[in-house]
Design an enzyme around this catalytic site. Structure first.
Site, PDB file in Angstrom:
ATOM      1  CD  GLU A   1     -38.753 -30.164  27.558  1.00 39.53           C
ATOM      2  OE1 GLU A   1     -38.544 -30.899  26.862  1.00 39.53           O
ATOM      3  OE2 GLU A   1     -38.901 -29.608  28.160  1.00 39.53           O
TER       4      GLU A   1
ATOM      5  CD  GLU B   1     -27.402 -26.864  30.180  1.00 36.32           C
ATOM      6  OE1 GLU B   1     -28.069 -27.467  30.897  1.00 36.32           O
ATOM      7  OE2 GLU B   1     -26.956 -24.966  30.453  1.00 36.32           O
TER       8      GLU B   1
END
Ligand code: GLY
Length: 335
Positions: free
Chosen positions: A170, A222
């Protein structure tokens, strides 16, 4: 040097020692910890001062059955709307704790102490908290910000190498999508150096959180921009659906590798930048082979929650530090 990063809606991330900050952050309320049996062994001192609920480990624990157990325990403990939930653990624990806190009695306040690298740079930051259903990752969840997240690199000393590496996936993702300088730092550094050097690791973690916080602040739910954080994740989620072999971070590394290859094949990234990305993923020791047949992965991608009809958003790296959100037909996805 302690670092505080504001995310959105009053949520803050502290890259700091737990003992230096937790007492100032906890409200004057009853605190119930949600953690897991492994953390209770490795970091018992963190949990011991509080009433606690321990969940199982692994992605299987992140399901509806665990939620029912935790809600039941909260009721048995007499938790009310004034109770503060403190999630202590990696991404699985903080997802469960955040989801439970956001829904128990229509929502109570919560915060996290993250005990993994993956949690520090990604899973515990950003307010998406959810659980898996029917083998699909994070299919049920909420957008709900923790009051605080504490990332203390001292807690990462006990992380097994494999888990630390999974977190590095990540970190690399974040560098690719939004921080070219961080990418250069990772090229200059090494897996072993980051394991050993707390100051270096703190600065890497803080850079990752800043990139994520900046994106989340612009698009918390989002609707658009935030999708870029899913770089490598469409392939990763499909791998996780089809195979137990890799953890989430390991699957993300494979996803990053293959999406970069796709970007190179499409000519949307330069040969130089694409090759640097592929080399960095390999240099940090990740497997990059797809663990299951392509046609099975494509079938799993059809079940992705980000699918819209027969199209899906694919995030492609276009340069180191830059990505593009492309809507592609499912039939055009190439692995
Ligand atoms: N909790 C992870 C995220 O919001 O992205």
């Amino acid at each position: 040097m302690p670092t505080r990063i504001d995310v959105t809606n009053g949520s803050c991330v502290y890259v700091e020692r737990v003992e230096d900050i937790l007492a100032q952050l906890l409200p004057d309320k009853r605190v119930i910890v949600i953690s897991d049996t492994n953390i209770d062994r490795t970091h018992h001192d963190l949990i011991a001062p509080y009433e606690s609920i321990l969940v199982g480990q692994g992605e299987q624990a992140k399901g509806l059955a665990t939620l029912e157990d935790v809600y039941t325990r909260l009721i048995e403990l007499g938790a009310d709307r004034q109770t503060f939930i403190l999630g202590i653990g990696g991404g699985i624990v903080t997802d469960i704790a955040g989801f439970v806190a956001s829904t128990y009695m229509r929502g109570v306040e919560f915060g996290f102490i993250t005990t993994t690298l993956l949690g520090s740079v990604d899973a515990s930051v950003g307010g998406k908290n959810g659980v898996n259903v029917g083998g699909f990752k994070n299919m049920v969840g909420v957008f709900s910000q923790p009051k605080f997240v504490i990332c203390d690199v001292a807690l990462l000393h006990t992380l097994p190498e494999r888990e630390f590496r999974a977190g590095m996936a990540e970190v690399i993702k974040t560098a690719i999508l939004g921080d070219r300088e961080l990418f250069g730092m990772l090229e200059q550094s090494s897996f072993e150096a980051l394991r050993k050097d707390d100051a270096l690791l703190e600065s890497v973690i803080a850079r990752c959180i800043r990139v994520k916080a900046d994106v989340v602040a612009q698009d918390e739910r989002e609707g658009g921009l935030r999708r870029i954080l899913n770089l490598g994740h469409t392939i990763a989620h499909a791998i996780e659906k089809c195979s137990q072999r890799y953890s989430h971070g390991e699957a993300v590394a494979i996803g990053l590798h293959h999406i970069t290859k796709a970007a190179l094949a499409d000519g949307v990234i330069s040969e130089a930048d694409g090759s640097r990305i592929i080399s960095l993923i390999e240099r940090y020791g990740f497997d990059t082979e797809l663990p299951v047949e392509r046609k099975l992965l494509l079938k799993a991608i059809e079940g992705d929650k980000k699918r819209k009809g027969n199209t899906i958003h694919l995030i492609l790296p276009t340069a180191i530090g830059k990505v593009e959100d492309r809507v592609v037909k499912l039939t055009e996805v190439r692995l």
